[in-house]
Design a protein around this motif. Structure first.
Motif, PDB file in Angstrom:
ATOM      1  N   LEU A 143      10.525   1.203   2.828  1.00 16.99           N
ATOM      2  CA  LEU A 143      11.115   0.237   3.818  1.00 16.99           C
ATOM      3  C   LEU A 143      11.006   0.502   5.122  1.00 16.99           C
ATOM      4  O   LEU A 143      10.471  -0.082   6.172  1.00 16.99           O
ATOM      5  CB  LEU A 143      12.433  -0.076   3.506  1.00 16.99           C
ATOM      6  CG  LEU A 143      13.153  -1.279   4.141  1.00 16.99           C
ATOM      7  CD1 LEU A 143      12.686  -2.564   3.770  1.00 16.99           C
ATOM      8  CD2 LEU A 143      14.785  -1.159   3.633  1.00 16.99           C
ATOM      9  N   ALA A 144      11.372   1.798   5.497  1.00 16.50           N
ATOM     10  CA  ALA A 144      11.291   2.229   6.714  1.00 16.50           C
ATOM     11  C   ALA A 144       9.652   2.277   7.276  1.00 16.50           C
ATOM     12  O   ALA A 144       9.577   2.027   8.589  1.00 16.50           O
ATOM     13  CB  ALA A 144      11.715   4.066   6.614  1.00 16.50           C
ATOM     14  N   LEU A 145       8.738   2.800   6.491  1.00 16.58           N
ATOM     15  CA  LEU A 145       7.223   2.713   6.866  1.00 16.58           C
ATOM     16  C   LEU A 145       6.996   1.323   7.353  1.00 16.58           C
ATOM     17  O   LEU A 145       6.336   1.290   8.174  1.00 16.58           O
ATOM     18  CB  LEU A 145       6.522   3.362   5.736  1.00 16.58           C
ATOM     19  CG  LEU A 145       5.091   3.961   6.203  1.00 16.58           C
ATOM     20  CD1 LEU A 145       5.261   5.074   7.181  1.00 16.58           C
ATOM     21  CD2 LEU A 145       4.176   4.133   4.943  1.00 16.58           C
ATOM     22  N   PHE A 190       3.504  -7.556  -6.451  1.00 14.79           N
ATOM     23  CA  PHE A 190       4.262  -6.397  -5.695  1.00 14.79           C
ATOM     24  C   PHE A 190       4.871  -5.338  -6.501  1.00 14.79           C
ATOM     25  O   PHE A 190       5.510  -5.782  -7.545  1.00 14.79           O
ATOM     26  CB  PHE A 190       5.232  -7.113  -4.555  1.00 14.79           C
ATOM     27  CG  PHE A 190       5.478  -6.406  -3.668  1.00 14.79           C
ATOM     28  CD1 PHE A 190       4.780  -6.000  -2.685  1.00 14.79           C
ATOM     29  CD2 PHE A 190       6.991  -5.695  -3.774  1.00 14.79           C
ATOM     30  CE1 PHE A 190       5.379  -5.108  -1.391  1.00 14.79           C
ATOM     31  CE2 PHE A 190       7.515  -4.882  -2.587  1.00 14.79           C
ATOM     32  CZ  PHE A 190       6.559  -4.672  -1.497  1.00 14.79           C
ATOM     33  N   PRO A 191       4.821  -4.130  -6.049  1.00 10.04           N
ATOM     34  CA  PRO A 191       5.129  -3.106  -7.013  1.00 10.04           C
ATOM     35  C   PRO A 191       6.962  -2.986  -7.081  1.00 10.04           C
ATOM     36  O   PRO A 191       7.630  -3.382  -6.241  1.00 10.04           O
ATOM     37  CB  PRO A 191       4.876  -1.684  -6.537  1.00 10.04           C
ATOM     38  CG  PRO A 191       4.667  -1.974  -5.122  1.00 10.04           C
ATOM     39  CD  PRO A 191       4.106  -3.472  -5.117  1.00 10.04           C
ATOM     40  N   GLU A 192       7.512  -2.803  -8.162  1.00 12.20           N
ATOM     41  CA  GLU A 192       9.344  -2.621  -8.049  1.00 12.20           C
ATOM     42  C   GLU A 192       9.504  -1.180  -7.552  1.00 12.20           C
ATOM     43  O   GLU A 192       9.203  -0.119  -7.932  1.00 12.20           O
ATOM     44  CB  GLU A 192       9.658  -2.709  -9.598  1.00 12.20           C
ATOM     45  CG  GLU A 192       9.177  -4.182 -10.110  1.00 12.20           C
ATOM     46  CD  GLU A 192       9.970  -4.083 -11.551  1.00 12.20           C
ATOM     47  OE1 GLU A 192      10.148  -3.127 -12.193  1.00 12.20           O
ATOM     48  OE2 GLU A 192      10.176  -5.401 -12.037  1.00 12.20           O
ATOM     49  N   TYR A 212       0.777  -1.225  -0.074  1.00  9.81           N
ATOM     50  CA  TYR A 212       0.016   0.100  -0.044  1.00  9.81           C
ATOM     51  C   TYR A 212       0.855   1.123  -0.033  1.00  9.81           C
ATOM     52  O   TYR A 212       0.458   2.229  -0.587  1.00  9.81           O
ATOM     53  CB  TYR A 212      -1.113   0.104   1.317  1.00  9.81           C
ATOM     54  CG  TYR A 212      -1.968  -1.028   0.973  1.00  9.81           C
ATOM     55  CD1 TYR A 212      -3.042  -0.892   0.139  1.00  9.81           C
ATOM     56  CD2 TYR A 212      -2.066  -2.209   1.790  1.00  9.81           C
ATOM     57  CE1 TYR A 212      -4.122  -1.842  -0.122  1.00  9.81           C
ATOM     58  CE2 TYR A 212      -2.932  -3.174   1.528  1.00  9.81           C
ATOM     59  CZ  TYR A 212      -4.274  -2.807   0.561  1.00  9.81           C
ATOM     60  OH  TYR A 212      -5.176  -3.767   0.469  1.00  9.81           O
ATOM     61  N   ALA A 213       1.836   1.151   0.838  1.00 11.88           N
ATOM     62  CA  ALA A 213       2.774   2.503   0.885  1.00 11.88           C
ATOM     63  C   ALA A 213       3.456   2.437  -0.499  1.00 11.88           C
ATOM     64  O   ALA A 213       3.660   3.754  -0.992  1.00 11.88           O
ATOM     65  CB  ALA A 213       3.871   2.204   1.867  1.00 11.88           C
ATOM     66  N   GLY A 214       3.747   1.517  -1.271  1.00  9.99           N
ATOM     67  CA  GLY A 214       4.238   1.491  -2.578  1.00  9.99           C
ATOM     68  C   GLY A 214       3.731   2.430  -3.590  1.00  9.99           C
ATOM     69  O   GLY A 214       4.258   2.862  -4.460  1.00  9.99           O
TER      70      GLY A 214
END
Lengths: 372, 296
Positions: free
Chosen positions: B69-71, B125-127, B52-54
């Protein structure tokens, strides 16, 4: 007093006649878990068929009710679901909304109970070999494997092919076997045959072995999800030859997951929403109006499985198991949305297969191949 | 030779992911002496947060990838603390078996809740990071694989630093040795345990994102298989031992890959587990584990 009892009895039976019991059809489908794709699409198509049958007045003057049990994509769960449907709900017939392995669990149960089973997408031949109460709405793997072998030889001009097999999947193992038989009989050579466990996501090891064998093309006989990841990793390892697969590739998710890596791939399919047949076009339009999306193969096969049953019940004029079985076996030139279906002596649907390729992220129809 | 090197590289990149997940198992075990079976499902949640963050950041950008990654790591750290607070803390002091069963319960809850919320069908999954493939004379490696190996090494050393060199790390080691004595010298046990869970879950989230980058299809049950493998890796390396988890993960990844590329690919799991049994026969505490005598 006795008169009162008789009156009460009359009232009760009148009630029962006033609203006849619905005809109960059962469906076991993998609605959750790894193979949820089959269950979701098949059951949606089947439910749509039941809606349309009821809107048109039902069957034999009775409404139809579809009871769906989730097999959770777990071995053993399909048998449990089918037992519930057969012995608790007393359904008159079953529809399978799963791949081959779960259908194989259920087939002997239906055979023993004398209840007809119509599999929507189980293509492994052993499913219908179980007994004379087991049918399918799709073509079987021997035919599909032959079509692919011929296609690889004549159209791809491939002489050396690597076959990737999903171990533990009756579908993949069977399809690979029929492909190999035909392809080697035609003078081709299988140069590598790596296996992976069903549900695996890392194929780099198998692909490295394939790369060393230098095939002209690769046949990925597993499902769309594994095949998409296989293609992605193959391209990252520098493999450039074409990949092709069976009818499970016919899922839009293949392109979503595979992206550029599946471009130029080929697969066999049961159904094309672009077919020019007016009956198919009308089905696509009705389906789109109801759900807001185009029906895919799984939905169309789910729809056809229920419609085949409905047609048989109509012709049999009863929901007796043996009578339905005989009517199903006598199905000839049934106008299904996935093509003209004739049930052959092995209780498989004899109908043509389509070959598609993937171009610019879209499935493009190439040709149709008739049975034998 | 090319094939051998390629397989070795494949094995290392698979092993790095096992190692990353194994670190979380081993750390919680080190402090609390129980296996957090929900770890593999936190790993799944991490990849969904990433999914979702992607959507919020542009694809193929390093900063966007690091942000995601951090989120995910922060979100899962919070989730880990919440799980510990609600499911494990009320049982602390009771028999270990109770907590173990609760952990399995939490794992099933997350898996089924995941199927309910996200749906069961796998999604792409997004790149996140820019993707390129490097060709070293026939040996191919993708940038994602390099990211996995790099991030695993980085987190491994960061973890080692936290445990060995910082105040909270010292407190963790103290709690792992003796909870009562630690609280007597003024260590806040609850705080240390919460921190351990936060750290372990953040590692799981990182593992989830990196796994999804390499195998870009995510679903609510994706944690089960890698979770099991990572658990095996942690035991193989000596559970409770941080470098042991990394070594166990690498070893398992490499063995699996070589078996997979051979004729015996069907027996992959059998061979991997036979190896585990063999090693544990000779070194019951795992490769780097130390055998501790229980005081009576």
């Amino acid at each position: 007093m006795r008169r009162l009892a008789a009156l009460a009895f009359l009232a009760l039976t009148a009630c029962a006649f006033g609203a006849p019991e619905p005809i109960k059809l059962g469906m076991f489908a993998s609605l959750t878990g790894k193979q949820a794709y089959f269950g979701e699409t098949n059951s949606r198509g089947a439910s749509f068929a039941v809606e349309e049958i009821n809107a048109a007045g039902g069957l034999l003057g009775r409404k139809v009710e579809l009871l769906i049990e989730d097999t959770r994509s777990t071995p053993g769960e399909a048998a449990t679901s089918a037992k519930k449907l057969l012995h608790r709900d007393h359904v008159v017939a079953l529809v399978s909304g799963t791949a081959s392995s779960p259908a194989l669990e259920v087939a002997p149960l239906c055979q023993a109970a004398g209840v007809p089973l119509v599999a929507a997408t189980a293509t492994n031949p052993r499913v219908t070999e179980t007994g004379d109460f087991i049918f399918r709405a799709c073509f079987a793997d021997p035919f599909q494997g032959t079509v692919l072998a011929r296609f690889a030889k004549d159209r791809l001009h491939a002489r050396r092919v690597a076959v990737v097999i999903a171990n533990g999947s009756a579908y993949s193992v069977g399809l690979a076997k029929y492909f190999r038989e035909r392809f080697t009989a035609d003078g081709g050579e299988i140069v590598a045959e790596p296996k992976y466990s069903e549900g695996e996501k890392d194929f780099r090891a198998q692909l490295t072995a394939i790369r060393a064998a230098k095939p002209d093309a690769v046949f990925a006989s597993g499902d769309y999800l594994e095949s998409a990841l296989l293609c992605v990793q193959a391209r990252a390892l520098g493999l450039t030859m074409p990949f092709f697969g069976g009818d499970t590739w016919d899922a839009t998710a293949l392109v979503e997951l595979g992206g550029k890596a599946v471009e130029g791939g080929y697969f066999t399919a049961h159904f094309s929403p672009e077919a020019r047949d007016p009956a198919v076009q009308s089905f696509v339009a009705r389906f789109e109006k109801r759900f807001g999306l185009k029906p895919d193969t799984g939905m169309s096969l789910g729809y056809d499985a229920v419609m085949l049953l409905a047609d048989a019940i109509k012709r049999a004029g009863t929901t007796d198991g043996r009578a339905m079985r005989d009517a199903l076996a006598a199905t000839k030139d049934f106008a299904g949305v996935t093509g003209r279906i004739t049930i052959d002596a092995q209780r498989n649907a004899a109908k043509s297969a389509a070959i598609f390729t993937i171009r610019d992220g879209k499935f493009v129809y190439l040709e149709s191949v008739d049975p034998r | 030779m090319t094939e051998f090197l390629q397989q070795l590289l494949n094995g290392i990149s698979l092993g790095a992911i096992f190692a990353l997940i194994a670190l979380g198992y081993t750390m919680v075990y080190g402090v609390l002496r129980f296996i957090n079976f929900a770890h593999a499902d936190v790993f799944m949640v991490g990849s969904f947060v990433g999914y979702y963050a992607g959507k919020l950041v542009p694809e193929h950008s390093i900063w966007g990838g690091l942000f995601v990654l951090a989120l995910a790591m922060i979100a899962c750290a919070v989730l880990g603390v919440v799980i510990e607070r609600l499911a494990y803390r009320p049982l602390r002091g009771g028999p270990t078996l109770n907590v173990l069963i609760t952990a399995i319960g939490v794992s099933l809850l997350l898996e089924n809740l995941g199927q309910f919320v996200f749906g069961a069908t796998p999604r792409p999954f997004p790149e996140l990071f820019p993707v390129t493939t490097y060709d070293f004379g026939g040996v191919f490696i993708s940038s994602n694989q390099l990211v996995v190996i790099g991030v695993t090494l980085l987190l491994l050393f960061a973890l080692r630093f936290i445990v060995m060199r910082t105040k909270i790390g010292t407190a963790m080691r103290a709690v792992s040795m003796n909870k009562q004595a630690a609280s007597l010298v003024g260590i806040n046990n609850d705080l240390v345990i919460s921190f351990t869970f936060a750290l372990g879950s953040a590692l799981a989230a990182a593992g989830g994102i990196l796994y999804a980058l390499n195998y870009p299809s995510i679903d609510p049950l994706m944690g089960v298989l890698p979770g099991l493998k990572a658990f095996v890796a942690a035991v193989l390396g000596g559970i409770g031992n941080i470098p042991g988890a990394a070594l166990g993960g690498m070893l398992l990844g490499i063995v699996e890959t070589f078996v997979n590329g051979s004729e015996w690919s069907t027996y992959k799991d059998a061979i991997a587990f036979a190896l585990l049994i063999l090693i544990l026969l000779f070194r019951p505490a795992g490769l780097l584990g130390r055998y501790v005598k229980e005081k009576v």
